[in-house]
Design a protein around this motif. Structure first.
Motif, short mmCIF file in Angstrom:
data_model
loop_
_atom_site.label_atom_id
_atom_site.label_comp_id
_atom_site.label_asym_id
_atom_site.label_seq_id
_atom_site.Cartn_x
_atom_site.Cartn_y
_atom_site.Cartn_z
N ASP A 291 20.25 13.21 55.58
CA ASP A 291 19.69 11.91 54.61
C ASP A 291 20.58 11.58 53.33
N ARG A 292 21.29 12.66 52.72
CA ARG A 292 21.92 12.61 51.50
C ARG A 292 23.34 11.93 51.99
N ALA A 293 23.86 12.10 53.18
CA ALA A 293 25.07 11.76 53.47
C ALA A 293 24.96 9.97 53.70
N GLN A 294 23.59 9.78 54.24
CA GLN A 294 23.32 8.24 54.67
C GLN A 294 23.01 7.64 53.11
N GLY A 295 22.54 8.37 52.49
CA GLY A 295 22.23 7.64 51.17
C GLY A 295 23.53 7.17 50.38
N LEU A 296 24.57 8.23 50.52
CA LEU A 296 25.88 7.91 49.92
C LEU A 296 26.71 6.86 50.61
N LEU A 297 26.38 6.61 51.93
CA LEU A 297 26.78 5.60 52.74
C LEU A 297 26.52 4.31 52.16
N LEU B 106 32.80 11.52 57.13
CA LEU B 106 31.48 12.31 57.15
C LEU B 106 31.02 12.58 58.66
N ARG B 107 31.31 11.61 59.58
CA ARG B 107 30.73 11.81 61.00
C ARG B 107 31.49 13.00 61.47
N ARG B 108 32.68 13.18 61.23
CA ARG B 108 33.61 14.27 61.75
C ARG B 108 33.40 15.46 61.19
N GLY B 109 33.63 15.23 59.77
CA GLY B 109 33.29 16.36 58.79
C GLY B 109 32.02 17.16 59.01
N ALA C 292 29.68 12.33 46.53
CA ALA C 292 30.62 12.85 47.78
C ALA C 292 30.99 14.43 47.40
N LEU C 293 31.60 14.68 46.32
CA LEU C 293 32.10 15.95 45.87
C LEU C 293 30.73 16.70 45.75
N GLY C 294 29.86 16.41 45.03
CA GLY C 294 28.46 17.30 45.12
C GLY C 294 28.07 17.84 46.37
N LEU C 295 28.09 16.66 47.37
CA LEU C 295 27.46 17.17 48.55
C LEU C 295 28.63 18.24 49.19
N PHE C 296 29.71 18.03 48.81
CA PHE C 296 30.86 19.01 49.54
C PHE C 296 30.79 20.39 48.85
N GLN C 297 30.54 20.43 47.75
CA GLN C 297 30.15 21.59 46.85
C GLN C 297 29.22 22.44 47.52
N GLN C 298 28.22 21.71 48.18
CA GLN C 298 26.94 22.23 48.76
C GLN C 298 27.51 22.78 50.19
N LEU C 299 28.20 22.08 50.80
CA LEU C 299 28.78 22.62 52.19
C LEU C 299 29.55 23.94 52.04
N ARG C 300 30.45 23.90 50.61
CA ARG C 300 31.13 25.16 50.53
C ARG C 300 30.11 26.01 50.42
N GLU C 301 29.51 26.17 49.42
CA GLU C 301 28.44 27.26 49.07
C GLU C 301 27.62 27.77 50.28
N THR D 48 24.63 15.65 62.53
CA THR D 48 25.22 14.54 63.14
C THR D 48 24.87 13.27 62.56
N LEU D 49 25.68 12.29 62.19
CA LEU D 49 25.42 11.19 61.54
C LEU D 49 25.25 10.03 62.39
N GLY D 50 25.96 10.17 63.47
CA GLY D 50 25.72 8.99 64.73
C GLY D 50 26.57 7.80 64.18
N PRO D 51 26.39 6.76 64.94
CA PRO D 51 27.08 5.56 64.65
C PRO D 51 26.71 4.96 63.27
N ALA D 52 27.61 4.33 62.93
CA ALA D 52 27.38 3.24 61.50
C ALA D 52 26.24 2.43 61.80
N PRO D 53 25.32 2.19 60.82
CA PRO D 53 24.45 1.30 61.08
C PRO D 53 25.05 -0.23 61.41
N GLY D 54 24.40 -0.98 62.20
CA GLY D 54 24.70 -2.14 62.81
C GLY D 54 25.70 -2.26 63.86
#
Ligand SMILES: Nc1ncnc2c1ncn2[C@@H]1O[C@H](COP(=O)(O)OP(=O)(O)O)[C@@H](O)[C@H]1O
Ligand SMILES: [Mg+2]
Length: 484
Positions: free
Chosen positions: A185-191, A206-209, A163-172, A216-222
């Protein structure tokens, strides 16, 4: 209160276009989503009517927030919608909620998730225009949210690191649309890795941020089909902290038989979406009927403007602005005759203008040396091609259209009653034959309907005088540049 819109030429950043580029893009208004139209002029009443809707919205009203610009092809519906988007982008924020215009393709009007995607994209585009300081603040918000979602024993080490790695990427490197898929895809793998305890909180963050960056992540699976209410509830930062207006063009093709489209639009229009969301439609003359079938009805008439020709002085302004932008010399005498020839019909104005600019460019941008007759001939040809298409669209009613055009020969600007027009066309006034003809003729831009208060209700006239002349096979009269 939003100030009144006055087309005084102060906000002309949109005219900043290169001549060769301009001449290449013949159907600029049809680009979707598109930027404001160069040389857009007039339409003050319509833009002010739209602004009153924004005023009502910012007063907290949630219901009946719709605007419908309708008219025949070439009347300038798409151009107006684009201008309204640009207008919202330029308007000062009222209170603490910025305006967020969202252009959505018609097909998305049936899918809350597609609407969410378009809104996220629009917010991300705005963010990237606002510069690094605003982006840094948005990243900081995501980081804080992530951290609190991962606090406590449920945030396992692997999940936390990713999660923090993903965030780092956003920041950079805030993502653009080409990176959005990979990030999703990465966010979904994380979830998928997150334990069930942390999953829900993490998904919401993640959906908001990530939404703020256009991912766009969309609704949670299920989660079963989410309606627009759920989509709005899932992302208050998007829908509550902005004032969102959805833009939908070609709305005559919305399908009232589609339950999901009707549900989505009706929910928003009736103010049940959970936020004040406006909708701005463009469409052919029968769009109001289609929207009525979808539960969007009883709008004040000023919010359903019919687009007709521009008044001639405004058509002249379009041409003058272009000549000024491209530094045309000695072009003043061309302006009035070209505007007159176009009858103020926006598409004709643009085509006559483009034809003129082409010959003027070939004469070193000096209109005094350019071939006026050639420019007019080329503009006439483009105008007649338009009429050919429009007549073709009336298919079986070509003969009736010609008869009706004859009836307007001596008084092209007169309003005629249904009875007179039916008689001229040789049709019985009763449906269905006459009403089918009338629909074809209004859609094609041959007739426009009087809408009061200065126009007799239930009467019709020829929308563009030169359309009548075309049907009567009258050749266009020769014209000269004006002496100035
Ligand atoms: N108010 C206006 N001022 C200047 N040009 C306009 C205006 N309205 C429309 N146009 C131009 O006229 C042409 C037709 O407009 P468009 O919006 O595509 O029509 P519609 O969507 O109604 O078919 C486009 O080239 C557009 O840029
Ligand atoms: Mg259009």
């Amino acid at each position: 209160m939003i100030p009144e819109y006055i087309d005084d030429g102060t906000l002309r950043m949109q005219d900043d276009v290169d001549l060769d580029e301009y001449l290449k893009a013949t159907d600029r208004a049809e680009d979707w989503p598109a930027a404001a139209q160069p040389f857009f002029s007039g339409r003050e009443a319509q833009i002010n009517a739209f602004r009153t809707m924004l005023d009502v919205m910012s007063d907290g009203r949630r219901t009946n927030l719709a605007f419908v610009a309708h008219g025949a092809p070439g009347a300038g519906k798409s151009a107006l919608l684009n201008q309204l988007v640009a207008d919202m982008d330029a308007l000062p924020t009222l209170g603490d909620k910025p305006w967020l215009p969202v252009q959505i393709p018609r097909s998305a009007a049936a899918s809350p998730h597609a609407v969410e995607r378009a809104a996220n994209r629009a917010a991300a585009d705005r963010l990237s225009r606002q510069g690094p300081a605003t982006t840094a603040r948005a990243v900081e918000r995501v980081r804080a949210g992530l951290q609190s979602a991962l606090e406590g024993p449920l945030g396992e080490a692997g999940v936390r690191e990713e999660a923090l790695g993903l965030f780092q990427q956003l920041r950079e490197r805030p993502p653009d649309s080409t990176q959005a898929d990979a990030l999703r895809d990465r966010a979904q793998g994380l979830l998928a890795q997150a334990g069930s305890g942390v999953h829900k909180a993490l998904h919401a963050v993640l959906r908001r941020g990530f939404g703020a960056f256009g991912v766009t992540l969309g609704p949670a699976p299920g989660v079963p089909d989410e309606g627009i209410m759920d989509v709005v509830a899932a992302n208050p930062a998007l829908w509550q902290e902005n004032r969102v207006v959805l833009f939908i063009d070609e709305a005559q093709n919305l399908n009232p038989g589609s339950e999901s489209a009707r549900d989505l639009l009706e929910t928003i229009y009736q103010g049940r979406a959970g936020a004040a969301v406006g909708v701005c439609f463009g469409g052919l003359p029968d769009t109001k009927g289609v929207l009525g079938d979808m539960g969007i009805s009883r709008l004040p008439s000023r919010r359903t403007p019919r687009l007709g020709p521009l008044p001639i002085p405004e058509a002249e302004t379009v041409i003058r602005r272009a000549f000024h932008q491209f530094r045309v010399r000695s072009g003043e005498g061309w302006i009035a005759p070209l505007a007159e020839r176009s009858c103020g019909w926006p598409q004709h104005v643009q085509r006559h203008l483009a034809a003129a600019l082409e010959v003027i460019r070939d004469a070193g941008l000096n209109a005094g040396r350019a071939d006026f007759a050639k420019a007019v001939r080329e503009g006439d040809r483009l105008r007649e091609a338009y009429y050919h298409d429009r007549v073709e669209s009336m298919a079986t009613y070509e003969d009736e259209a010609t008869l009706v055009a004859q009836a307007f020969r001596s008084t092209p600007q007169k309003w005629l009653s249904n009875r007179d027009i039916a008689a001229a066309a040789g049709l019985s006034e009763d449906p269905p034959a006459y009403s089918a003809f009338r629909q074809a003729a209004t859609r094609a831009g041959l007739l426009i309907r009087g809408e009061g208060p200065d126009e007799p209700l239930g009467h019709y006239k020829v929308a563009i005088p030169s359309f009548g002349a075309f049907l009567r096979s009258e050749p266009p009269v020769p014209i000269q540049p004006q002496d100035v």
